[in-house]
Each structure stands twice: as C-alpha cells, then as structure tokens.
Design an enzyme around this catalytic site. Structure first.
Site, PDB file in Angstrom:
ATOM      1  N   ASP A   1     -65.643  44.082 -36.623  1.00 20.22           N
ATOM      2  CA  ASP A   1     -64.254  43.621 -36.741  1.00 20.22           C
ATOM      3  C   ASP A   1     -64.048  43.313 -38.222  1.00 20.22           C
ATOM      4  O   ASP A   1     -64.631  42.379 -38.756  1.00 20.22           O
ATOM      5  CB  ASP A   1     -64.078  42.365 -35.879  1.00 20.22           C
TER       6      ASP A   1
ATOM      7  N   HIS B   1     -55.800  39.027 -33.520  1.00 19.99           N
ATOM      8  CA  HIS B   1     -57.068  39.694 -33.175  1.00 19.99           C
ATOM      9  C   HIS B   1     -56.871  40.781 -32.128  1.00 19.99           C
ATOM     10  O   HIS B   1     -57.798  41.126 -31.413  1.00 19.99           O
ATOM     11  CB  HIS B   1     -58.055  38.660 -32.640  1.00 19.99           C
TER      12      HIS B   1
ATOM     13  N   ASP C   1     -61.929  45.929 -33.064  1.00 16.51           N
ATOM     14  CA  ASP C   1     -63.227  46.390 -33.576  1.00 16.51           C
ATOM     15  C   ASP C   1     -63.204  47.874 -33.892  1.00 16.51           C
ATOM     16  O   ASP C   1     -62.788  48.687 -33.048  1.00 16.51           O
ATOM     17  CB  ASP C   1     -64.319  46.120 -32.538  1.00 16.51           C
TER      18      ASP C   1
ATOM     19  N   TYR D   1     -68.993  29.558 -35.200  1.00 18.65           N
ATOM     20  CA  TYR D   1     -68.177  30.580 -34.554  1.00 18.65           C
ATOM     21  C   TYR D   1     -67.373  31.361 -35.593  1.00 18.65           C
ATOM     22  O   TYR D   1     -66.586  30.778 -36.322  1.00 18.65           O
ATOM     23  CB  TYR D   1     -67.224  29.936 -33.530  1.00 18.65           C
TER      24      TYR D   1
ATOM     25  N   LYS E   1     -66.256  36.878 -31.637  1.00 15.92           N
ATOM     26  CA  LYS E   1     -67.195  37.241 -30.581  1.00 15.92           C
ATOM     27  C   LYS E   1     -67.988  38.493 -30.966  1.00 15.92           C
ATOM     28  O   LYS E   1     -67.590  39.228 -31.853  1.00 15.92           O
ATOM     29  CB  LYS E   1     -66.444  37.460 -29.268  1.00 15.92           C
TER      30      LYS E   1
ATOM     31  N   GLN F   1     -76.630  61.751 -15.902  1.00 17.82           N
ATOM     32  CA  GLN F   1     -76.950  62.980 -15.132  1.00 17.82           C
ATOM     33  C   GLN F   1     -78.454  63.297 -15.212  1.00 17.82           C
ATOM     34  O   GLN F   1     -79.192  62.750 -16.025  1.00 17.82           O
ATOM     35  CB  GLN F   1     -76.123  64.182 -15.623  1.00 17.82           C
TER      36      GLN F   1
ATOM     37  N   ARG G   1     -60.599  32.293 -28.278  1.00 17.09           N
ATOM     38  CA  ARG G   1     -61.502  31.535 -29.154  1.00 17.09           C
ATOM     39  C   ARG G   1     -62.968  31.670 -28.741  1.00 17.09           C
ATOM     40  O   ARG G   1     -63.791  30.807 -29.051  1.00 17.09           O
ATOM     41  CB  ARG G   1     -61.078  30.056 -29.220  1.00 17.09           C
TER      42      ARG G   1
ATOM     43  N   ASP H   1     -55.102  36.172 -25.873  1.00 17.38           N
ATOM     44  CA  ASP H   1     -56.082  36.969 -26.634  1.00 17.38           C
ATOM     45  C   ASP H   1     -57.022  37.738 -25.709  1.00 17.38           C
ATOM     46  O   ASP H   1     -58.217  37.919 -26.024  1.00 17.38           O
ATOM     47  CB  ASP H   1     -56.903  36.100 -27.602  1.00 17.38           C
TER      48      ASP H   1
END
Ligand code: F6R
Ligand code: MG
Ligand code: MG
Length: 366
Positions: free
Chosen positions: A11, A18, A53, A228, A231, A241, A265, A286
């Site tokens: 990200d 976000h 991302d 933080y 994520k 297969q 968050r 979010d």
C-alpha cells in the site's frame, strides 16, 4: 524449466482514503515492470490492485528471495510513492518502512509470496489478494482446500491427492515454524491455525511428491513497525488441477464468507467478501474486508490471463451473505467480538490509553 512466481504487494497510498489505488500509481508500476521485462529481468508480469494495495505479479528465473527481483519491486513501490505524494494520496508510502533497500524486501513492509516450480504441461495458478485484513486470513480457506473433504472431493476420490498435504505453520511471536501432515494430524494442526493472528499458514505441500501447492505472505506489518501502520492485506498463490485441487475446489471456501480480523482501523472482525478486482473497493466502514482472485495458465513463464475469478454470478449470494454478516457485526459497535480482543489491540490505541490512565487504577479491596 524452473520458473519463479513472485507476488509482491504494498500500500503506497490510497485514493480516496484507504479505499482504492490510483490509476496513475498503477500506470507507474506498469511502466517499471514493462522496463524490467524488456531488459530481460522478468519473463512476464501483471500489475493489478486489491483496494489500496498495488500487486506486482512477476515470473522470472532468478529463484526465491532474489535480491535483484526484490529491489525491482522496492524501486517500483518507491516510484509509485512519488506519484502518490504528488497527488497527495492518503498514507503515501505507508508500507515502505525503511528509507533504503537492504537486500531482501521481506521485513521492509511489503508482503511477499513466492514459489519456484517446474512448470507442468498445464500449470493453472490462482493468486488471492485481500484488503483490510491480516496475514492468517488464508488459514481457513487453505485448510478447506487441502484438508477438508467436504470442500475438496478430490481428497477422497482422486488417487493422486488421497495421501494428503503437509501444512507449514509459522509462529509469528516466537519466530518458529512447524509442519503438520494432513489428514493424520489435523487436530494438532487446527489447534494452531484456528488462531490465525499468531499462527499463519505459510505454505502447503503435496505429500507424495513434495511439490509446493500454496504459499502465502505472512509479513506482520504491525510487528515490523512496532505500531499500527496499516493492515497486512496478504496475498496467497495456489497451484491448481492435477495433483492439486481443481479450480472450483480452490475457490469453493470463499463461497461461504467467514470472519477475519481487519476492517476499520485494523481493529475489527468482519466477513471476507469475495469480489472482482474492480469491486475491491472497501468503502463501508472502510470495508468489509475483500478478497479478489486472478487466475493464470503459465506457459514457459508467460502469464496467460488474468481471469478475474470472483467476477462470476455464482458468488453473488456470498456477497449478499457477507453484507448481512457485516450488518450483524456492525451492530456491536465498539464491543467485542466486532472489536478485536485486547491482545490483538496491542498495536492500536490501547497501550496509549492504558498508559494515560495507569495511575487512576486502584487495587480492589477484596
Ligand atoms: C484499515 C485501514 C483504515 C484506516 C482508517 C484510519 O486497514 O486502512 O480503516 O485504519 O481509515 O486511517 P488513518 O489513520 O490513515 O486516518
Ligand atoms: Mg491504506
Ligand atoms: Mg490495503
């Protein structure tokens, strides 16, 4: 021919907030990848996104954890970050935790899943990409794909799968790993992988041949950064297969949404909604957390595809179910089990609040 499939994601800035990746950032990544292919560094590539991302899907002949390939991914994300900064995108450069590249992109913020394989006559691969959730989100679906006969009938009736699969489990706190054999050790396996925040599944192997079947990114952004920052939004590569589950068996676990940690968050439990790449736009609170899947046939390392695997009507019901589950969870507001348990909150605001109130806590009288 040995070929390495590397999926490296980051990200580097969101739009708006976000919720999405900006087309100019994706165009910048495309430009860098095209240059690397022209220079012969890559056999092939595909640039895509899942929510905020950017996903670099690359094939090459340099093996896993290769410095040149990792530096290419890092430099690409740095170039995309410059675009994100110019556009003042939200959280520009958020996953790039270091100023300079130092040999291996693992541990520097971006998520990495890589496998070196000898291409089979037909080599279908599916790349799962999640947004607004953590590494460990693949535990339940990987278990269903490779160990649950109610999901994968091939485990019962296909002779070449009947001996089962081996599961490599990581302990992200102790920095250790262990491998369990399924079906013999499924009870031992489940006691660990049922706690995905601590014990993410790193890889799955076909027991009889030792062939790698699946690899996931297990980088824990909060642990790397010590706080933080966003994520993990993990990725997972699954071969399909032949001696591996069929495409339909690989995708089946996502038809019934399950709860993962992440969402607003990074501090909530919510349903993982299977969506097309275009619909990977986590917006409501979010979220809710999303999973998209792109499928390819490999042809001498060329990525024939992508097929957007969840862009199919048969997942409409799963999306409806996920929306229902989202309402049910949201009604809990700041209460568990919507909000994560305390231990999982350790990288969010809880430590600061505890510190602030430390001298107001008095001993209980009895
Ligand atoms: C979750 C996520 C968002 C943000 C939230 C606050 O993974 O990315 O829910 O945590 O939007 O973002 P900041 O702190 O950037 O304002
Ligand atoms: Mg973000
Ligand atoms: Mg994200």
């Amino acid at each position: 021919m040995k070929i390495t499939l590397s999926v490296i994601k980051a990200d580097i800035g969101g739009y708006v907030g976000h919720s999405e990746s900006h087309p100019e950032c994706l165009a910048k990544a495309e430009e860098a990848m095209a240059r690397a292919k022209k220079e012969g560094l890559l056999v092939d590539y595909h640039v895509t996104k899942c929510g905020d991302d950017i996903q670099l899907i690359m094939t090459h002949e340099h093996g896993e954890a290769n410095e040149i390939i990792h530096k290419l991914a890092w430099d690409t994300f740095v170039a995309c970050t410059e675009v994100a900064k110019k556009l003042k995108l939200h959280g520009a450069g958020q996953d790039l935790l270091f100023d300079a590249f130092s040999g291996n992109i693992k541990g520097m913020g971006p998520g990495v899943a890589e496998m070196e394989i000898t291409e089979r006559p037909s080599e279908p691969v599916i790349i799962f990409m999640a947004d607004k959730t953590s590494s460990g989100a693949w535990n339940l679906p990987l278990y269903k794909m490779f160990a649950d006969p109610f999901n994968t009938i091939g485990l019962v009736i296909a002779e070449n799968m009947h001996d089962g699969f081996a599961f490599e489990v990581h302990d992200v706190k102790e920095h250790k790993k262990i491998t369990f054999n399924a079906p013999d050790e499924i009870y031992d396996l489940l006691i660990f992988i049922g706690a995905p925040a601590r014990y993410p599944l790193k890889a799955v192997y076909h027991r009889k041949t030792g062939e790698v079947a699946a690899v996931s990114s297990t980088q824990k952004l909060a642990m790397l950064a010590g706080r933080y920052v966003g994520k993990d939004d993990p990725v997972c590569i699954v071969r399909s297969q032949g001696i591996f589950p069929a495409v339909g068996e690989v995708l089946e676990p996502f038809a019934r949404p399950f709860l993962v940690e992440g969402w607003m968050r990074g501090s909530h439990h919510g349903p993982l909604m299977p969506v097309s790449v275009a619909d990977s736009l986590p917006t409501r609170f979010d979220g809710p957390p999303r999973v998209a899947a792109v499928g390819f046939q490999l042809a001498q390392g060329k990525l024939i595809g992508p097929r957007d695997m969840f862009a199919d009507k048969s997942y409409d019901k799963a999306r409806d179910m996920a929306n229902e589950m989202a309402y049910m969870m949201r009604d809990h507001g700041p209460f568990e089990p919507h909000r994560l348990p305390l231990e999982e909150m350790e990288y969010t605001t809880m430590p600061q609040v505890q510190k602030k109130l430390a001298d107001r806590f008095e001993p209980l009288e009895d």
